[in-house]
Design a protein around this motif. Structure first.
Motif, PDB file in Angstrom:
ATOM      1  N   ARG A  40      -2.787   7.048  66.907  1.00  0.00           N
ATOM      2  CA  ARG A  40      -3.338   8.112  66.064  1.00  0.00           C
ATOM      3  C   ARG A  40      -3.548   9.384  66.869  1.00  0.00           C
ATOM      4  NH1 ARG A  40      -7.583   3.664  64.209  1.00  0.00           N
ATOM      5  NH2 ARG A  40      -6.654   2.963  62.242  1.00  0.00           N
ATOM      6  N   SER A  41      -3.581  10.510  66.167  1.00  0.00           N
ATOM      7  CA  SER A  41      -3.814  11.800  66.824  1.00  0.00           C
ATOM      8  C   SER A  41      -5.046  12.483  66.252  1.00  0.00           C
ATOM      9  CB  SER A  41      -2.638  12.751  66.601  1.00  0.00           C
ATOM     10  OG  SER A  41      -1.436  12.159  67.001  1.00  0.00           O
ATOM     11  N   LEU A  42      -5.753  13.162  67.140  1.00  0.00           N
ATOM     12  CA  LEU A  42      -6.838  14.043  66.733  1.00  0.00           C
ATOM     13  C   LEU A  42      -6.412  15.445  67.147  1.00  0.00           C
ATOM     14  CD1 LEU A  42      -9.753  14.462  65.715  1.00  0.00           C
ATOM     15  CD2 LEU A  42     -10.546  13.989  68.025  1.00  0.00           C
ATOM     16  N   ALA A  43      -6.341  16.378  66.195  1.00  0.00           N
ATOM     17  CA  ALA A  43      -5.770  17.696  66.484  1.00  0.00           C
ATOM     18  C   ALA A  43      -6.626  18.791  65.862  1.00  0.00           C
ATOM     19  CB  ALA A  43      -4.350  17.771  65.936  1.00  0.00           C
ATOM     20  N   GLY A  44      -6.291  20.033  66.163  1.00  0.00           N
ATOM     21  CA  GLY A  44      -6.972  21.178  65.568  1.00  0.00           C
ATOM     22  C   GLY A  44      -5.951  22.172  65.051  1.00  0.00           C
ATOM     23  N   SER A  45      -6.403  23.073  64.176  1.00  0.00           N
ATOM     24  CA  SER A  45      -5.500  24.077  63.613  1.00  0.00           C
ATOM     25  C   SER A  45      -6.321  25.300  63.236  1.00  0.00           C
ATOM     26  CB  SER A  45      -4.810  23.490  62.382  1.00  0.00           C
ATOM     27  OG  SER A  45      -3.954  24.440  61.777  1.00  0.00           O
ATOM     28  N   MET A  46      -5.743  26.489  63.443  1.00  0.00           N
ATOM     29  CA  MET A  46      -6.474  27.724  63.157  1.00  0.00           C
ATOM     30  C   MET A  46      -5.597  28.691  62.353  1.00  0.00           C
ATOM     31  SD  MET A  46      -8.177  30.331  65.923  1.00  0.00           S
ATOM     32  CE  MET A  46      -6.688  31.241  66.295  1.00  0.00           C
ATOM     33  N   ILE A  47      -6.056  29.115  61.228  1.00  0.00           N
ATOM     34  CA  ILE A  47      -5.370  30.025  60.284  1.00  0.00           C
ATOM     35  C   ILE A  47      -3.855  29.830  60.312  1.00  0.00           C
ATOM     36  CG2 ILE A  47      -7.210  31.661  59.857  1.00  0.00           C
ATOM     37  CD1 ILE A  47      -6.011  33.490  62.080  1.00  0.00           C
ATOM     38  N   GLY A  48      -3.054  30.886  60.324  1.00  0.00           N
ATOM     39  CA  GLY A  48      -1.598  30.782  60.353  1.00  0.00           C
ATOM     40  C   GLY A  48      -1.028  32.121  60.766  1.00  0.00           C
ATOM     41  N   SER A  49       0.273  32.156  61.055  1.00  0.00           N
ATOM     42  CA  SER A  49       0.920  33.423  61.421  1.00  0.00           C
ATOM     43  C   SER A  49       1.024  34.318  60.189  1.00  0.00           C
ATOM     44  CB  SER A  49       2.319  33.147  61.964  1.00  0.00           C
ATOM     45  OG  SER A  49       3.117  32.601  60.922  1.00  0.00           O
ATOM     46  N   ILE A  50       1.369  35.579  60.387  1.00  0.00           N
ATOM     47  CA  ILE A  50       1.608  36.478  59.252  1.00  0.00           C
ATOM     48  C   ILE A  50       2.750  35.928  58.397  1.00  0.00           C
ATOM     49  CG2 ILE A  50       2.460  38.786  58.607  1.00  0.00           C
ATOM     50  CD1 ILE A  50      -0.492  38.781  59.450  1.00  0.00           C
ATOM     51  N   LYS A  51       3.812  35.469  59.080  1.00  0.00           N
ATOM     52  CA  LYS A  51       4.967  34.908  58.373  1.00  0.00           C
ATOM     53  C   LYS A  51       4.538  33.739  57.481  1.00  0.00           C
ATOM     54  CE  LYS A  51       9.011  32.456  59.891  1.00  0.00           C
ATOM     55  NZ  LYS A  51       9.653  31.958  61.115  1.00  0.00           N
ATOM     56  N   GLU A  52       3.732  32.845  58.032  1.00  0.00           N
ATOM     57  CA  GLU A  52       3.311  31.670  57.262  1.00  0.00           C
ATOM     58  C   GLU A  52       2.299  32.045  56.177  1.00  0.00           C
ATOM     59  OE1 GLU A  52       1.143  28.425  59.255  1.00  0.00           O
ATOM     60  OE2 GLU A  52       2.640  27.074  58.387  1.00  0.00           O
ATOM     61  N   THR A  53       1.477  33.070  56.448  1.00  0.00           N
ATOM     62  CA  THR A  53       0.503  33.509  55.443  1.00  0.00           C
ATOM     63  C   THR A  53       1.240  34.077  54.223  1.00  0.00           C
ATOM     64  OG1 THR A  53      -1.082  33.979  57.202  1.00  0.00           O
ATOM     65  CG2 THR A  53      -1.563  34.919  55.050  1.00  0.00           C
ATOM     66  N   GLN A  54       2.328  34.835  54.474  1.00  0.00           N
ATOM     67  CA  GLN A  54       3.118  35.342  53.342  1.00  0.00           C
ATOM     68  C   GLN A  54       3.776  34.185  52.583  1.00  0.00           C
ATOM     69  OE1 GLN A  54       3.248  38.755  52.325  1.00  0.00           O
ATOM     70  NE2 GLN A  54       3.799  37.535  50.530  1.00  0.00           N
ATOM     71  N   GLU A  55       4.272  33.200  53.337  1.00  0.00           N
ATOM     72  CA  GLU A  55       4.872  32.009  52.700  1.00  0.00           C
ATOM     73  C   GLU A  55       3.836  31.307  51.819  1.00  0.00           C
ATOM     74  OE1 GLU A  55       6.830  29.241  55.576  1.00  0.00           O
ATOM     75  OE2 GLU A  55       5.753  27.690  54.459  1.00  0.00           O
ATOM     76  N   MET A  56       2.589  31.201  52.324  1.00  0.00           N
ATOM     77  CA  MET A  56       1.504  30.577  51.557  1.00  0.00           C
ATOM     78  C   MET A  56       1.223  31.373  50.282  1.00  0.00           C
ATOM     79  SD  MET A  56      -2.042  31.148  50.953  1.00  0.00           S
ATOM     80  CE  MET A  56      -2.319  32.407  52.191  1.00  0.00           C
ATOM     81  N   LEU A  57       1.163  32.707  50.394  1.00  0.00           N
ATOM     82  CA  LEU A  57       0.873  33.537  49.210  1.00  0.00           C
ATOM     83  C   LEU A  57       1.991  33.383  48.172  1.00  0.00           C
ATOM     84  CD1 LEU A  57      -0.524  36.691  51.022  1.00  0.00           C
ATOM     85  CD2 LEU A  57      -1.801  35.235  49.440  1.00  0.00           C
ATOM     86  N   ASP A  58       3.235  33.342  48.629  1.00  0.00           N
ATOM     87  CA  ASP A  58       4.354  33.166  47.694  1.00  0.00           C
ATOM     88  C   ASP A  58       4.287  31.792  47.031  1.00  0.00           C
ATOM     89  OD1 ASP A  58       5.119  35.688  48.457  1.00  0.00           O
ATOM     90  OD2 ASP A  58       6.693  35.018  49.824  1.00  0.00           O
ATOM     91  N   PHE A  59       3.915  30.767  47.824  1.00  0.00           N
ATOM     92  CA  PHE A  59       3.748  29.409  47.285  1.00  0.00           C
ATOM     93  C   PHE A  59       2.643  29.404  46.221  1.00  0.00           C
ATOM     94  CE2 PHE A  59       1.647  25.244  47.377  1.00  0.00           C
ATOM     95  CZ  PHE A  59       2.713  24.361  47.283  1.00  0.00           C
ATOM     96  N   CYS A  60       1.544  30.091  46.499  1.00  0.00           N
ATOM     97  CA  CYS A  60       0.429  30.163  45.539  1.00  0.00           C
ATOM     98  C   CYS A  60       0.859  30.916  44.280  1.00  0.00           C
ATOM     99  CB  CYS A  60      -0.789  30.820  46.176  1.00  0.00           C
ATOM    100  SG  CYS A  60      -1.585  29.747  47.391  1.00  0.00           S
ATOM    101  N   GLY A  61       1.682  31.952  44.445  1.00  0.00           N
ATOM    102  CA  GLY A  61       2.222  32.669  43.287  1.00  0.00           C
ATOM    103  C   GLY A  61       3.052  31.746  42.405  1.00  0.00           C
ATOM    104  N   GLU A  62       3.937  30.966  43.036  1.00  0.00           N
ATOM    105  CA  GLU A  62       4.789  30.034  42.285  1.00  0.00           C
ATOM    106  C   GLU A  62       3.988  28.975  41.558  1.00  0.00           C
ATOM    107  OE1 GLU A  62       7.719  28.017  44.811  1.00  0.00           O
ATOM    108  OE2 GLU A  62       8.091  30.016  45.661  1.00  0.00           O
ATOM    109  N   HIS A  63       2.919  28.500  42.200  1.00  0.00           N
ATOM    110  CA  HIS A  63       2.141  27.395  41.634  1.00  0.00           C
ATOM    111  C   HIS A  63       0.847  27.865  40.972  1.00  0.00           C
ATOM    112  CE1 HIS A  63       4.639  24.149  43.421  1.00  0.00           C
ATOM    113  NE2 HIS A  63       4.881  25.081  44.327  1.00  0.00           N
ATOM    114  N   ASN A  64       0.687  29.170  40.833  1.00  0.00           N
ATOM    115  CA  ASN A  64      -0.523  29.725  40.212  1.00  0.00           C
ATOM    116  C   ASN A  64      -1.807  29.230  40.849  1.00  0.00           C
ATOM    117  OD1 ASN A  64      -0.351  31.664  38.058  1.00  0.00           O
ATOM    118  ND2 ASN A  64       1.109  30.193  37.166  1.00  0.00           N
ATOM    119  N   ILE A  65      -1.849  29.261  42.159  1.00  0.00           N
ATOM    120  CA  ILE A  65      -3.033  28.769  42.877  1.00  0.00           C
ATOM    121  C   ILE A  65      -3.871  29.957  43.363  1.00  0.00           C
ATOM    122  CG2 ILE A  65      -3.835  27.579  44.952  1.00  0.00           C
ATOM    123  CD1 ILE A  65      -1.387  25.776  44.723  1.00  0.00           C
TER     124      ILE A  65
END
Ligand SMILES: [Zn+2]
Length: 348
Positions: free
Chosen positions: A286-311
């Motif tokens: 098993r792994s224990l990991a951490g993660s912090m926000i995202g890149s600008i590129k990934e943040t735009q991808e997230m916003l587009d995903f939310c647009g498509e799925h109305n989130i």
């Protein structure tokens, strides 16, 4: 220089109060944004109160910013006046640095935070979104899909990307069992996003008080962690657990809920270190990991995903004069599920 109005913390122990300051003249690559809404993130409170020990005052918090473009510099190509845009947790990074990695820029040392930091020249403080305008380099401005309501889209800029990035990195999708630990501002976004990605989603929350909401927002299962039976029933169940809580919890008990090869990812930051036993990890690879926000590129991808799925986020809108009371309620988890400041209330 343009005069901006906002609310600022003037030291760690005082409430936020009205504050007037200057925004820089836009450069050729800058976008000028009239801010309409700004989400209230728990990290705003940590920094306003100097709980991480790195605060500069006066501080205008806010990194879940949405608004409308009112001017653009001469070299700006991606945005025009009237566009709906957002600004998240950072407004610059190590431009021109050989190590700059657009997929991982949130982890680069040259990152400039949207507030409580200094612009790349090292002199001008950055002031955040509890204010009526901001000037940001084009490369750090995000497009908000037209179908999303601006007020409820604001929390996507921090809470949304904080959950989207680890879900994508650990390949959440059909056939995967994902647990979201904590059903708050971050957790409820995790439920919506993991559900839209096609994963089987379980909420692990202290009690069942938000169960109805959790199921409505996309969870398939909902368990109370105050019930010891939960840890017996779910042992070895999950491919991925995303921990959004910053309280002291027994990580070993949660690691035991992972399948072989499962990962538990921390996005919340508890104040104290928590002991992890090697036996919680070794026998199941098993792994224990951490993660912090995202890149600008990934943040735009997230916003587009939310647009498509109305989130969007579930929000409670407040006037900026209610910000200090809102902080107290965030600390008591008394918000469903994110406060968003209506910046028009600054003019009232
Ligand atoms: Zn945040």
């Amino acid at each position: 220089m343009a005069i901006a109005r906002g609310y600022a913390a003037t030291d760690a122990s005082k409430p936020l109060t009205p504050f007037t300051f200057e925004r820089r003249e836009p450069n050729a690559d800058d976008v000028v944004i009239s801010i309409q809404y700004c989400g209230v993130c728990h990290s705003d409170i940590h920094q306003a109160r100097n709980e991480w020990g790195n605060s500069h005052y006066p501080m205008v918090p806010g990194h879940e910013i949405v608004g409308t473009v009112t001017a653009v510099g001469s070299s700006v190509t991606k945005f025009k006046i009237g566009d709906h845009v957002g600004v998240g947790c950072f407004v610059d990074s190590c431009v021109g640095c050989a190590a700059r990695d657009l997929d991982n820029e949130q982890y680069m040392p040259g990152l400039v935070q949207t507030y409580n930091d200094f612009e790349a020249a090292g002199k001008t403080p950055t002031y955040g979104g509890y204010s009526d305008s901001i000037v940001v380099k084009e490369g750090y401005v995000l497009s908000i899909p037209d179908n999303l309501p601006l007020d409820a889209a604001a929390p996507l800029l921090c809470a949304g990307i904080t959950l989207y990035s680890p879900l994508r990195h650990w390949n959440a999708g059909p056939g995967m069992k994902v647990a979201i630990l904590g059903m708050g501002g971050l957790g409820h976004m995790g439920v919506k996003l993991a559900h839209a990605m096609g994963a089987d989603v379980t909420v692990l929350s202290q009690s069942l008080s938000k169960k109805e909401d959790g199921l409505r927002l996309g969870a398939d299962h909902y368990y109370a962690t105050s019930d010891a039976e939960t840890f017996k029933a779910l042992a070895g169940t999950f491919d991925l657990i995303i921990c959004t809580v910053s309280a002291e919890i027994d990580w070993n008990a949660y690691l035991n809920l992972l399948k072989v090869n499962g990962s538990m990812v921390l996005v919340g930051v508890p104040e104290h270190s928590v002991p992890v036993h090697a036996f919680s990890l070794v026998p199941g690879r098993r792994s224990l990991a951490g993660s912090m926000i995202g890149s600008i590129k990934e943040t735009q991808e997230m916003l587009d995903f939310c647009g498509e799925h109305n989130i969007v986020s579930e929000i409670e809108k407040i006037n900026i004069s209610e910000i200090n009371e809102a902080y107290e309620r965030v600390l008591k988890s008394d918000v469903r599920y994110r406060f968003v400041i209506d910046i028009a209330s600054l003019k009232a």
